[in-house]
Design an enzyme around this catalytic site. Structure first.
Site, mmCIF file in Angstrom:
data_model
loop_
_atom_site.group_PDB
_atom_site.id
_atom_site.type_symbol
_atom_site.label_atom_id
_atom_site.label_comp_id
_atom_site.label_asym_id
_atom_site.label_seq_id
_atom_site.Cartn_x
_atom_site.Cartn_y
_atom_site.Cartn_z
ATOM 1 C CG HIS A 97 32.631 -11.721 -63.220
ATOM 2 N ND1 HIS A 97 32.506 -10.505 -62.595
ATOM 3 C CD2 HIS A 97 31.646 -11.767 -64.157
ATOM 4 C CE1 HIS A 97 31.485 -9.839 -63.124
ATOM 5 N NE2 HIS A 97 30.955 -10.573 -64.076
ATOM 6 C CG ASN A 106 33.888 -4.573 -69.097
ATOM 7 O OD1 ASN A 106 33.460 -4.591 -70.241
ATOM 8 N ND2 ASN A 106 34.278 -3.439 -68.515
ATOM 9 N NE ARG A 153 59.229 -7.518 -67.958
ATOM 10 C CZ ARG A 153 59.342 -6.199 -67.844
ATOM 11 N NH1 ARG A 153 58.350 -5.499 -67.301
ATOM 12 N NH2 ARG A 153 60.427 -5.583 -68.259
ATOM 13 C CG ASP A 160 26.246 -7.485 -68.384
ATOM 14 O OD1 ASP A 160 25.561 -8.380 -67.842
ATOM 15 O OD2 ASP A 160 27.200 -6.922 -67.813
ATOM 16 C CG LEU A 180 30.524 0.340 -64.969
ATOM 17 C CD1 LEU A 180 31.449 -0.168 -66.073
ATOM 18 C CD2 LEU A 180 29.357 1.101 -65.562
ATOM 19 N N GLY A 227 26.076 -4.070 -64.712
ATOM 20 C CA GLY A 227 25.354 -4.394 -65.927
ATOM 21 C C GLY A 227 25.172 -3.145 -66.776
#
Length: 398
Positions: free
Chosen positions: A210, A234, A242, A289, A322, A324
């Protein structure tokens, strides 16, 4: 699930009478072995012996009907299961329900995962995990704190009001005694490198996730002590020509472990196949997850006041974000074999031995061999279904 009780139980819940598991193909974590049987005593593998005539040697014998016996799966990221979310209920009973929801799919070790929330509730989650471990709750060997020290832009469904800088007392919370193996997922660009280093030195496994980290920021985090990446691709920037970002930095460092959600929704299977090509599979961990829907007939639940729905294996808000997964570990192994083209034994290792290594528990779990904990899953290869599991020698039908 139906439990088969053993006749003599010692103080730790392990049978004093040796148990013999016979008439199975065995994947011992290295090879597929025929003609052998497993002897269990006091919750551990006592020996691997010739199957021929073994049932006549005075053991309590279980005939496995020619099915495949494999090391129990190890899932380092389990938010919920059996209709329960850890964030909703911090109790040993809740963890037992979650663990049982996943056990029917072969998971015999999990890290209950507490996602971004208040510091007080994080403390309650730690107290619950500590209590569960003290009580030897089957399947629970630690805790995973996913958040709250995240990039606001990459927080996903993690509640905005709880995403914040490092709390005073966080180091003490994460490093306290009795938590078993602890994982902390954080964004390396929002925490001081000294905090990462202190967690690492205390034995906490630190993962990046995250995050909006650049390649330079991710690399600095790895130098400070980050050892893994939570759900690669994710909740992080894509790899660009670059700016390779966290993904490029993780590919470059062969010692970094990467969690992979192979449900086909978090990653296109072609992307997951690319990960397998670029990253040595012995540093890839299959993770679910998973949310409350796994191991439950309940196909919706509430997260931070928002209803989450499972449809065709995909968990998302009404708006399509989404949240989990609805994935179980046996299905993750099957998809890794069938969609990613990974040899079956290696797919099994990605769900057992490799996460066990990451947790530094590979001397106890992840293999079937003398001295290892008797944690197994029995697979009907005709259906790819788990029909029975054992945790420290105690068998339960799925």
């Amino acid at each position: 699930m139906e439990t088969k009780s053993n006749p003599i139980i010692d103080g730790d819940g392990a049978s004093e009478c040796p148990i013999l598991l016979r008439n199975a193909c065995i994947f011992d974590g290295t090879d597929f072995v025929e003609g052998k049987a497993v002897v269990i005593k006091a919750g551990k593998v006592s020996a691997i012996i010739d199957d021929a005539g073994s049932e006549q040697q005075g053991y309590e014998t279980e005939d496995l009907g020619g099915k495949l016996l494999v090391p129990g799966f190890v899932d380092v990221q389990v938010n919920g299961g059996g209709g329960v979310m850890f964030n909703d209920e911090q109790s040993v009973q809740a963890l037992a329900t979650i663990a049982n929801g996943h056990r029917k799919f072969g998971t015999t070790t999990m890290l209950p995962t507490f996602i971004t929330d208040s510091f007080e509730r994080m403390q309650a989650a730690a107290a619950t995990a500590r209590q569960a471990i003290a009580q030897n709750l089957p399947g629970v060997r630690g805790i995973h704190f996913e958040g709250p020290y995240f990039s606001m832009e990459r927080r996903g469904v993690h509640a905005q009001q709880y995403v914040r800088a490092v709390d005073e007392g966080a180091l003490e919370l994460f490093t306290q005694d009795g938590l078993g193996t602890t994982i902390v997922t954080l964004a390396p660009e929002v925490v001081p490198p000294e905090f990462i280093a202190a967690l690492n030195e205390a034995g906490v496994r630190v993962c990046a996730g995250h995050t909006s980290a650049t390649y330079a920021q991710a690399s600095a985090g790895f130098v400070a002590g980050i050892s893994g990446v939570t759900h690669l691709y994710n909740a992080m920037p894509p790899m660009l020509n670059r700016e390779p970002g966290l993904i490029g930095a993780a590919y470059e460092r062969k010692n970094i472990y990467c969690g992979l959600i192979v449900d086909g929704h978090h990653l296109h299977h072609a992307t997951a196949r690319t990960v397998v090509e670029l990253k040595a599979t012995d540093h890839i961990m299959l993770v679910t997850d998973a949310m409350a829907t796994v191991g439950s007939d309940k196909k919706s639940f509430n997260l931070y006041g928002t209803e989450i729905f499972a449809e065709n294996g995909r968990l998302a808000t009404r708006e399509g974000q989404l949240a989990g997964s609805d994935l179980n570990m046996m299905e993750a192994v099957r998809l890794t074999r069938d969609e990613l083209g990974v040899e079956f034994g290696e797919a099994l290792r990605m769900a057992s031995l490799y996460p066990a290594r990451y947790l530094r528990l590979d001397h106890q779990i992840g293999k079937i061999g003398a001295g290892y904990d008797a944690d197994f899953a029995l697979i009907d290869q005709a259906s790819d279904k788990v029909t029975r599991t054992w945790i420290k020698g105690e068998g339960v039908n799925s």
